[in-house]
Design an enzyme around this catalytic site. Structure first.
Site, short mmCIF file in Angstrom:
data_model
loop_
_atom_site.label_atom_id
_atom_site.label_comp_id
_atom_site.label_asym_id
_atom_site.label_seq_id
_atom_site.Cartn_x
_atom_site.Cartn_y
_atom_site.Cartn_z
N HIS A 97 0.81 -1.21 0.00
CA HIS A 97 0.00 0.00 0.00
C HIS A 97 0.85 1.27 0.00
O HIS A 97 0.32 2.37 -0.10
CB HIS A 97 -1.00 -0.04 1.16
CG HIS A 97 -2.18 -0.92 0.84
ND1 HIS A 97 -3.48 -0.58 1.10
CD2 HIS A 97 -2.23 -2.14 0.24
CE1 HIS A 97 -4.28 -1.53 0.68
NE2 HIS A 97 -3.55 -2.50 0.18
N SER A 104 -0.06 -1.25 -6.35
CA SER A 104 0.07 -2.51 -7.08
C SER A 104 0.77 -2.30 -8.41
O SER A 104 0.63 -1.24 -9.03
CB SER A 104 -1.31 -3.10 -7.34
OG SER A 104 -1.95 -3.39 -6.13
N LYS A 154 -14.32 -7.98 -8.28
CA LYS A 154 -13.54 -8.88 -9.14
C LYS A 154 -12.93 -10.01 -8.31
O LYS A 154 -12.92 -11.17 -8.74
CB LYS A 154 -12.44 -8.09 -9.86
CG LYS A 154 -11.71 -8.93 -10.90
CD LYS A 154 -10.99 -8.09 -11.93
CE LYS A 154 -10.32 -8.97 -12.95
NZ LYS A 154 -10.26 -8.36 -14.28
N ASP A 155 -12.44 -9.67 -7.11
CA ASP A 155 -11.89 -10.71 -6.23
C ASP A 155 -12.98 -11.70 -5.83
O ASP A 155 -12.71 -12.90 -5.69
CB ASP A 155 -11.27 -10.08 -4.98
CG ASP A 155 -9.90 -9.47 -5.26
OD1 ASP A 155 -9.34 -9.75 -6.34
OD2 ASP A 155 -9.39 -8.73 -4.40
N GLU A 211 5.30 -34.13 -0.10
CA GLU A 211 4.07 -33.62 -0.67
C GLU A 211 4.37 -32.96 -2.02
O GLU A 211 5.48 -32.46 -2.24
CB GLU A 211 3.45 -32.60 0.29
CG GLU A 211 2.85 -33.26 1.52
CD GLU A 211 1.51 -33.90 1.24
OE1 GLU A 211 1.52 -35.03 0.70
OE2 GLU A 211 0.48 -33.29 1.53
#
Lengths: 422, 180
Positions: A217, A221, A245-246, A289
């Site tokens: 922040h 971005s 959108k998320d 894994e």
């Protein structure tokens, strides 16, 4: 900042009263409401939010699992089976936690891929990137220790092999290994401390995620074009545009997650872990894994104990210096015709390592692992530094809005304040 | 911003509807997610499987009491003497803090079965062993805060608000009961 009540803009009297004394509402509004976000995000930019949600799912399911789990070699396996059979919805909570680990790594791998492809690690976001690498390392430690807790055969032998990695270090090796074990083999003290740390580390991750977001922040971005927004015409408020959108991505993500949990909960696991741990018998074919397989392949590609361990750790530690290895000023690979090919080849290499890590360490597989390992490091240490000098990038668009709106005139706001640096 | 002004004229009810539906959808989702978590805190199947206890009454002589464990709690089983039964039945019910007839608290008058937990704050009252203090009414006495229970396990004096609870039980034969 002046002393005294915060000058709150909220009208609701209760919210206002709190906000004046502790401006959390103002902060949320600034960071998640009006926060100016580049308007050209694609769905790759969903994955940070997805990772955050997954972390919360893991913490919630983990807290509830720990209420039924017994961290003792004599009880652990049975307590997990009790969760599966007797505890109400225990099967669901455990399968969500188990597959949640896999989903977490899928999401974070895509998030990292996004960062590498669009050059999100470059100035001024180097620290943001490095905090991300710290989170990834913490995730690996947490996932590894969590896998030990059910105390099945894979838990036990995975713990044995991974802790023995540290014995490769000269002088301090054995000291570190005994420190991890709390004894002379993987045993009850090991299980106890792994449980304690497995409970602790997610909260550490949460703290580093907070720093990661705080750093984000400050710089803002990155975006698919890799150029900075040049003013309000290039950004949108985070809410409602990116919350929406998320949310779309989140719904799709939950569908994939649910398919895995409800229809193939053990697909990504290993059946041997449903056999209680036996310190006297190693399973014939042990693999970690799936999300550790690329590093495991690198470890096995090197015919030297210390060399293999160093290269394995190095394969992730090299990410820390990525911002300084890639000196090209162009962020997004969209405008780097050569780097783009070399990077996609690197991605293929990573997937090849993932595949070959699950194969027996013999014959052609070793050769494939060696070639892929060599390219993995060559990309970072040779190709990227050279490309910065020799690659000719494509011309960058003038602004984020420009390619969208075609060559036409800039919107009113942009014309009024041309080329304002964000 | 121009879009918002446009939406306010004809799009408002539509937007309200979408917000309500989204909110309702999210609320149902949160509820559906919370459900298994809360359910997981309830007693598990193996805990429920241990929820009944069989007690053999044959070895308990008249005037004697035993304590058995049921669901992790002490249960008092007392073989009452004739005098104790008489005392319990002689009291006028409406004079009690928590009125209940002795008849309603036993299945066979000789056998008194109680959950041995004081209804005040959960201590285990004294009175099971002959040497214990049994309080002013010959039943049980809770040493934590001084509650006195009579020979029917009813509260008679002290801070406890209710009589000692009678668990669900049934006689499986003349000398056996199953609690729970």
């Amino acid at each position: 900042m002046s002393i005294g009540l915060h000058n709150s803009e909220f009208k609701n009297p209760v919210v206002r009263w709190i906000d004046q004394r502790m401006p959390v509402f103002t902060m949320m509004q600034k960071e998640y409401g009006t926060f100016p976000t580049p308007k050209n995000f694609n769905y790759f930019w969903n994955f940070g939010a997805l990772a955050m949600v997954t972390l919360m799912i893991m913490i919630a399911t983990g807290i509830f699992l720990s209420m039924h789990y017994a961290a003792h070699t004599g009880l652990a396996f049975d307590s997990v089976e009790r969760i599966m059979r007797d505890v109400n919805f225990g099967w669901l909570i455990r399968y969500v936690h188990m597959n949640g680990a896999s989903m977490f790594f899928i999401v974070v791998y895509i998030h990292i891929f996004r960062g590498m492809y669009y050059g999100s690690y470059k100035a001024p976001r180097e620290l943001l990137w490095m905090l991300g690498v710290v989170i990834f390392l913490l995730m690996m430690a947490t996932a590894f220790m969590g896998y030990v807790l059910p105390w099945g055969q894979m838990s036990f032998w995975g713990a044995t092999v991974i802790t023995n990695l540290f014995s490769a270090f000269p002088v301090v090796g054995n000291f570190i290994v005994e420190l991890l074990w709390g004894g002379f083999s993987v045993d009850n003290p090991t299980l106890n401390r792994f449980f304690s740390l497995h409970y602790l580390l997610p909260f550490v991750i949460f703290g580093v995620v907070f720093l990661h977001v705080a750093a984000l922040h400050i710089t803002g971005s990155n975006n698919p074009l890799g150029i900075e927004p040049k003013g309000p015409q290039d950004t949108l408020p985070f809410h409602p545009y990116y919350t929406a959108k998320d949310s779309v991505g989140l719904v799709v993500y939950f569908i994939v997650f649910a398919v895995l949990v409800f229809f193939a909960p053990n697909y990504l696991g290993h059946p041997d872990n449903y056999i209680p741990a036996n310190p006297l018998v190693t399973p014939p074919h042990i693999v970690p894994e799936w999300y550790f397989l690329p590093y495991y392949a690198i470890l096995r590609a090197v015919p030297d104990k210390l060399g293999g361990v160093l290269l394995m750790f190095g394969s992730i530690l090299v990410w820390f210096v990525l911002p300084w290895l890639d000196r090209s000023p162009v962020r997004s690979m969209r405008f780097r015709p050569l780097a783009r090919i070399f990077f996609l080849l690197w991605t293929v290499c990573f997937l090849v390592l993932l595949w070959v890590g699950a194969k027996p360490a013999e014959g052609t597989y070793v050769l494939i692992a060696r070639i892929a390992t060599a390219y993995y490091f060559a990309y970072f240490l040779v190709i990227l530094p050279l490309l910065a000098k020799f690659e000719r990038p494509l011309p960058l668009p003038e602004s984020i809005s420009r390619p969208v709106l075609g060559g036409g005139p800039l919107p009113a706001g942009a014309a009024a304040k041309p080329m304002e640096k964000a | 911003m121009a879009d918002t002004a446009h939406a306010a004229t004809d799009g408002a009810p539509r937007r309200d509807f979408l917000k309500l539906v989204t909110g309702a959808f999210a609320a149902v989702g949160v509820g559906a997610i919370a459900w298994p978590f809360i359910a997981s805190l309830q007693p598990a199947k193996d805990t429920l499987a241990l929820a009944s206890t069989d007690v053999d009454l044959a070895p308990i002589a008249e005037g004697q009491a035993i304590t058995v464990m049921w669901r992790g709690k002490p249960v008092f089983v007392r073989n009452r003497t004739g005098k104790e039964i008489q005392e319990a039945r002689a009291v006028p019910t409406n004079s009690l803090p928590d009125p209940a007839a002795d008849q309603s608290r036993v299945q066979r008058e000789q056998w008194l079965v109680l959950i041995g937990i004081c209804t005040h704050l959960g201590c285990v009252p004294l009175g099971q062993r002959p040497t214990d203090a049994r309080g002013d009414y010959g039943g049980w006495f809770c040493p934590c805060h001084g509650s006195h229970y009579d020979t029917s396990g009813r509260i008679r004096k002290g801070p406890a608000p209710k009589n000692l609870e009678v668990p669900q039980y049934a006689f499986t034969s003349d000398t056996k009961i199953r609690i729970g």
